[in-house]
Design a protein around this motif. Structure first.
Motif, PDB file in Angstrom:
ATOM      1  N   VAL A 264      -6.250  -0.456  -7.078  1.00  0.00           N
ATOM      2  CA  VAL A 264      -5.000  -0.441  -6.357  1.00  0.00           C
ATOM      3  C   VAL A 264      -4.402   0.938  -6.376  1.00  0.00           C
ATOM      4  O   VAL A 264      -3.725   1.443  -5.394  1.00  0.00           O
ATOM      5  N   LYS A 265      -4.746   1.910  -7.376  1.00  0.00           N
ATOM      6  CA  LYS A 265      -4.441   3.371  -7.342  1.00  0.00           C
ATOM      7  C   LYS A 265      -4.840   3.808  -5.994  1.00  0.00           C
ATOM      8  O   LYS A 265      -4.327   4.632  -5.243  1.00  0.00           O
ATOM      9  N   ALA A 266      -6.238   3.564  -5.926  1.00  0.00           N
ATOM     10  CA  ALA A 266      -7.085   4.221  -4.469  1.00  0.00           C
ATOM     11  C   ALA A 266      -6.358   4.013  -3.344  1.00  0.00           C
ATOM     12  O   ALA A 266      -5.889   4.567  -2.332  1.00  0.00           O
ATOM     13  N   GLU A 267      -6.063   2.422  -3.349  1.00  0.00           N
ATOM     14  CA  GLU A 267      -5.208   2.158  -2.188  1.00  0.00           C
ATOM     15  C   GLU A 267      -3.959   2.701  -1.714  1.00  0.00           C
ATOM     16  O   GLU A 267      -3.726   2.980  -0.659  1.00  0.00           O
ATOM     17  N   ALA A 269      -2.995   5.312  -2.538  1.00  0.00           N
ATOM     18  CA  ALA A 269      -3.234   6.959  -2.147  1.00  0.00           C
ATOM     19  C   ALA A 269      -3.833   6.980  -0.667  1.00  0.00           C
ATOM     20  O   ALA A 269      -4.306   8.048  -0.584  1.00  0.00           O
ATOM     21  N   GLY A 270      -4.004   5.629  -0.098  1.00  0.00           N
ATOM     22  CA  GLY A 270      -4.473   5.832   1.272  1.00  0.00           C
ATOM     23  C   GLY A 270      -5.887   6.206   1.255  1.00  0.00           C
ATOM     24  O   GLY A 270      -6.653   6.364   2.150  1.00  0.00           O
ATOM     25  N   LYS A 271      -6.894   5.646  -0.107  1.00  0.00           N
ATOM     26  CA  LYS A 271      -8.434   5.733  -0.024  1.00  0.00           C
ATOM     27  C   LYS A 271      -8.995   4.670  -0.727  1.00  0.00           C
ATOM     28  O   LYS A 271      -9.269   4.595  -1.687  1.00  0.00           O
ATOM     29  N   PRO A 272      -8.755   3.484   0.225  1.00  0.00           N
ATOM     30  CA  PRO A 272      -9.239   2.292  -0.353  1.00  0.00           C
ATOM     31  C   PRO A 272     -10.616   2.240  -0.821  1.00  0.00           C
ATOM     32  O   PRO A 272     -11.528   3.004  -0.307  1.00  0.00           O
ATOM     33  N   ILE A 273     -11.131   1.578  -1.885  1.00  0.00           N
ATOM     34  CA  ILE A 273     -12.527   1.490  -2.350  1.00  0.00           C
ATOM     35  C   ILE A 273     -13.398   0.240  -1.978  1.00  0.00           C
ATOM     36  O   ILE A 273     -12.959  -0.713  -2.166  1.00  0.00           O
ATOM     37  N   GLU A 274     -14.277   0.417  -0.985  1.00  0.00           N
ATOM     38  CA  GLU A 274     -15.034  -0.520  -0.580  1.00  0.00           C
ATOM     39  C   GLU A 274     -15.771  -1.314  -1.741  1.00  0.00           C
ATOM     40  O   GLU A 274     -16.262  -0.676  -2.502  1.00  0.00           O
ATOM     41  N   GLN A 275     -15.809  -2.587  -1.797  1.00  0.00           N
ATOM     42  CA  GLN A 275     -16.529  -3.490  -2.954  1.00  0.00           C
ATOM     43  C   GLN A 275     -17.319  -4.447  -2.228  1.00  0.00           C
ATOM     44  O   GLN A 275     -17.039  -5.096  -1.395  1.00  0.00           O
ATOM     45  N   PRO A 276     -18.730  -4.679  -2.963  1.00  0.00           N
ATOM     46  CA  PRO A 276     -19.354  -5.828  -2.277  1.00  0.00           C
ATOM     47  C   PRO A 276     -18.759  -7.151  -2.633  1.00  0.00           C
ATOM     48  O   PRO A 276     -18.129  -7.359  -3.568  1.00  0.00           O
ATOM     49  N   PRO A 277     -19.193  -8.146  -2.017  1.00  0.00           N
ATOM     50  CA  PRO A 277     -18.596  -9.469  -2.392  1.00  0.00           C
ATOM     51  C   PRO A 277     -19.108  -9.746  -3.862  1.00  0.00           C
ATOM     52  O   PRO A 277     -20.098  -9.533  -4.121  1.00  0.00           O
TER      53      PRO A 277
END
Ligand SMILES: O=P(O)(O)O[C@@H]1C[C@H](O)[C@@H](CO)O1
Length: 311
Positions: A264-267, A269-277
């Protein structure tokens, strides 16, 4: 059901009337796990008796479990009389433990002396990938240790039954030796048949990652929802037992948890973290692997049976 009320005489009488003489006294029993009922296709002269005809038997409600006893002959020459349980009962289906193990006690009364129990199980050990067959060398039975799910609780079946059953010798060395010799004779790859410890959980939920880690830390290599009540009853009846677990899935144990807080913090900050399903286990996956590996399991079980000395 109190032990004294178990209807052995009725069940045995029904079987006697249903079976030809040469199939009435099987010496070897097989329990077919999820998706493994095709093990019975190795038998000749087969007579199938549905559980619904057998006093004291329940009905298996789990997909991949038929509900009948298959009697037949296996091996060269006249063949060895064998009985296979096509489908088992699990406590999570709502069956009483006395019902779960009743077929094992019936098999013992028919004359079975060696029992080959199969099951589908999840792997907790990275060295045991999907498709491996594991000859169980020991078990951890969480429901026996922490709750009233031990099938031997209650009044003893009779003075000839030990009140305190030792389990340090529960998994037959003689039969496990035969299993590895059989795998060699069949030309199976070295990693097709492994050794390991089975953890019994009651189910019907699959493990959380933390539960998977806990079972691994407790020394288990595979985990499943059946088998151990059958082992206990069989040992109490004096049978030699081998358990063969087919690894059908990995228990989901990620190295580390996703941090939703960090995501959420990354999101923000405009740098969303990609996560595998997210990975989840399903019974369909379990059945599919059972289907793919049923022939290997069948050949192995048949070869072990051929190698069991008959007296
Ligand atoms: O009867 P088995 O132990 O082969 O079946 C396993 C355990 C659960 O019954 C089911 C979960 O997928 O498969």
């Amino acid at each position: 059901m109190a032990h004294q009320a178990l209807p052995f005489a009725i069940t045995l009488d029904i079987l006697k009337r249903r079976l030809p003489a040469h199939l009435q006294e099987p010496k070897i029993g097989i329990v077919c796990g999820s998706g493994l009922s095709t093990l019975a296709s190795a038998l000749r002269d087969v007579v199938e008796v549905p559980y619904s005809e057998l006093e004291g038997f329940g009905t298996s409600t789990v997909q991949g479990h038929k509900s009948s006893l298959a009697f037949g002959l296996l091996g060269p020459g006249n063949g060895i009389p064998v009985v296979a349980m096509l489908g088992r009962f699990h406590p999570y289906e709502g069956h009483k433990l006395s019902t779960v193990v009743y077929p094992i006690r019936v098999l013992a009364r028919l004359g079975v002396r060696n029992l080959i129990i199969t099951n589908a199980a999840g792997s907790l050990n990275p060295k045991l990938p999907v498709g491996t067959i594991v000859a169980i060398q020991d078990h951890v039975a969480i429901p026996n240790m922490a709750g009233p799910l031990n099938p031997l609780l209650g009044p003893s079946l009779g003075p000839e039954y030990p009140r305190f059953l030792p389990l340090s010798n529960a998994h037959s060395i003689k039969l496990r030796r035969l299993a590895f010799l059989a795998a060699h004779k069949l030309g199976l790859a070295d990693d097709a048949l492994a050794e390991g410890v089975y953890a019994w959980v009651s189910g019907p939920t699959y493990e959380t990652p933390a539960e998977g880690r806990f079972l691994r830390a407790a020394g288990a290599d595979v985990v499943g929802m059946s088998t151990i009540p059958e082992v206990l009853a069989a040992r109490e009846e004096g049978l030699e037992v081998i358990v063969l677990s087919l690894v059908t899935n990995f228990v989901v144990i990620p190295d580390k948890y996703r941090s939703i807080k960090e995501e959420v913090k990354a999101e923000l900050a405009g740098k969303p973290i990609e996560q595998p399903p997210q990975q989840v286990v399903s019974h369909q996956e379990v059945l599919n692997v059972g289907k793919q590996k049923a022939d290997v399991m069948k050949d192995l079980v048949a070869k072990i049976i051929e190698m069991i000395p008959t007296d």
